[in-house]
Scaffold this active site. Sequence first.
Site, PDB file in Angstrom:
ATOM      1  N   ASP A  82      21.248  36.893  36.157  1.00  0.00           N
ATOM      2  CA  ASP A  82      19.819  37.009  35.894  1.00  0.00           C
ATOM      3  C   ASP A  82      19.562  36.914  34.394  1.00  0.00           C
ATOM      4  O   ASP A  82      20.199  37.611  33.597  1.00  0.00           O
ATOM      5  CB  ASP A  82      19.331  38.360  36.442  1.00  0.00           C
ATOM      6  CG  ASP A  82      17.829  38.512  36.414  1.00  0.00           C
ATOM      7  OD1 ASP A  82      17.123  37.487  36.459  1.00  0.00           O
ATOM      8  OD2 ASP A  82      17.348  39.674  36.378  1.00  0.00           O
ATOM      9  N   HIS A  83      18.647  36.055  33.989  1.00  0.00           N
ATOM     10  CA  HIS A  83      18.233  35.901  32.594  1.00  0.00           C
ATOM     11  C   HIS A  83      19.401  35.606  31.642  1.00  0.00           C
ATOM     12  O   HIS A  83      19.540  36.262  30.594  1.00  0.00           O
ATOM     13  CB  HIS A  83      17.466  37.135  32.114  1.00  0.00           C
ATOM     14  CG  HIS A  83      16.085  37.237  32.709  1.00  0.00           C
ATOM     15  ND1 HIS A  83      15.049  36.417  32.352  1.00  0.00           N
ATOM     16  CD2 HIS A  83      15.598  38.046  33.681  1.00  0.00           C
ATOM     17  CE1 HIS A  83      13.978  36.725  33.051  1.00  0.00           C
ATOM     18  NE2 HIS A  83      14.284  37.706  33.877  1.00  0.00           N
ATOM     19  N   HIS A  90       7.942  42.158  33.866  1.00  0.00           N
ATOM     20  CA  HIS A  90       9.089  43.022  34.100  1.00  0.00           C
ATOM     21  C   HIS A  90       8.713  44.469  33.771  1.00  0.00           C
ATOM     22  O   HIS A  90       7.985  44.739  32.827  1.00  0.00           O
ATOM     23  CB  HIS A  90      10.275  42.587  33.234  1.00  0.00           C
ATOM     24  CG  HIS A  90      10.779  41.220  33.570  1.00  0.00           C
ATOM     25  ND1 HIS A  90      10.345  40.088  32.912  1.00  0.00           N
ATOM     26  CD2 HIS A  90      11.649  40.803  34.508  1.00  0.00           C
ATOM     27  CE1 HIS A  90      10.947  39.029  33.427  1.00  0.00           C
ATOM     28  NE2 HIS A  90      11.743  39.431  34.391  1.00  0.00           N
ATOM     29  N   GLY A  97       9.717  40.201  38.286  1.00  0.00           N
ATOM     30  CA  GLY A  97       8.792  41.310  38.054  1.00  0.00           C
ATOM     31  C   GLY A  97       8.089  41.789  39.302  1.00  0.00           C
ATOM     32  O   GLY A  97       6.905  42.128  39.271  1.00  0.00           O
TER      33      GLY A  97
END
Length: 274
Positions: free
Chosen positions: A79-80, A173, A202
């Site tokens: 993630d990210h 988020h 989010g």
Amino acid sequence: MQLKEKLHLLTSQKKGLLATNFYNLETLHGILKAAAALQQPIILQLTKSSIEYMGLKTAVNLARTGLKEYDVEGWLHLDHGDSITLIQDCLEAGFDSVMIDGSELSFEENIRLTKEIVKRAIDYGAHVEAELGYVAKLGQSHTHQKFTNVEQAKIFVHETNIDALAIGIGTAHGFYREEPNLQLELLSQIHANTTATLVLHGSSGVPANQLKEAIARGICKINLATEIKNIFMKKLQVVLKETNEIDLRKVFPEAVDAVAELVKEKLRVVANEN
């Protein structure tokens, strides 16, 4: 089934696939208990911070072993991801999917970076997610966001050949000070003009009715992180106030169960079961 196939199948059925961040053995077990109880598939997500906390090999082994022991259909996702180096490490470690987050870059630079990740992922058979528009990060004002442009999304997906696209339609988020108002018509337009699986970041605190409507309009992958951390720690804080017990094996289970109940609730929403 490969993740890309699963996401395409669920999108066609107007169902979602929950993607949950885990932070330690206990949060992982809470997530997997829920998925096993409802016999639902799950994506297990790791961020750079969680990888640094647990160690890459340890985290991967925890996820793989957990999925096998709980007999859950699942995939491991970064993630990210914020660098080529981190993503390359995760690809070599056997991640099923990676995200490159170039959302704060210029449109052209985001395309260039994402194309490089897609090129690398091919050799590993890995799924690639990118982000266009901007979803406010933790600690930022929720007004610090940029909705995804439909025409840019169309060009971005075509140019990069990504599998999944995280879009900005009004989420952020972390927790919300007031109920979010998702831009559902914008979502419908993006879905109609792109071929990638659409991702909602989010989701913590987004009402179930809005999540269901987003899924009906094309969102498939639903990310859940903040609520998992929150419920685990809040429950643990309550338990610790009520006991002098020092055996963590007796203290943690209630917090694990709290995570499991939360994830069950979310799984039922994304599967359109309630």
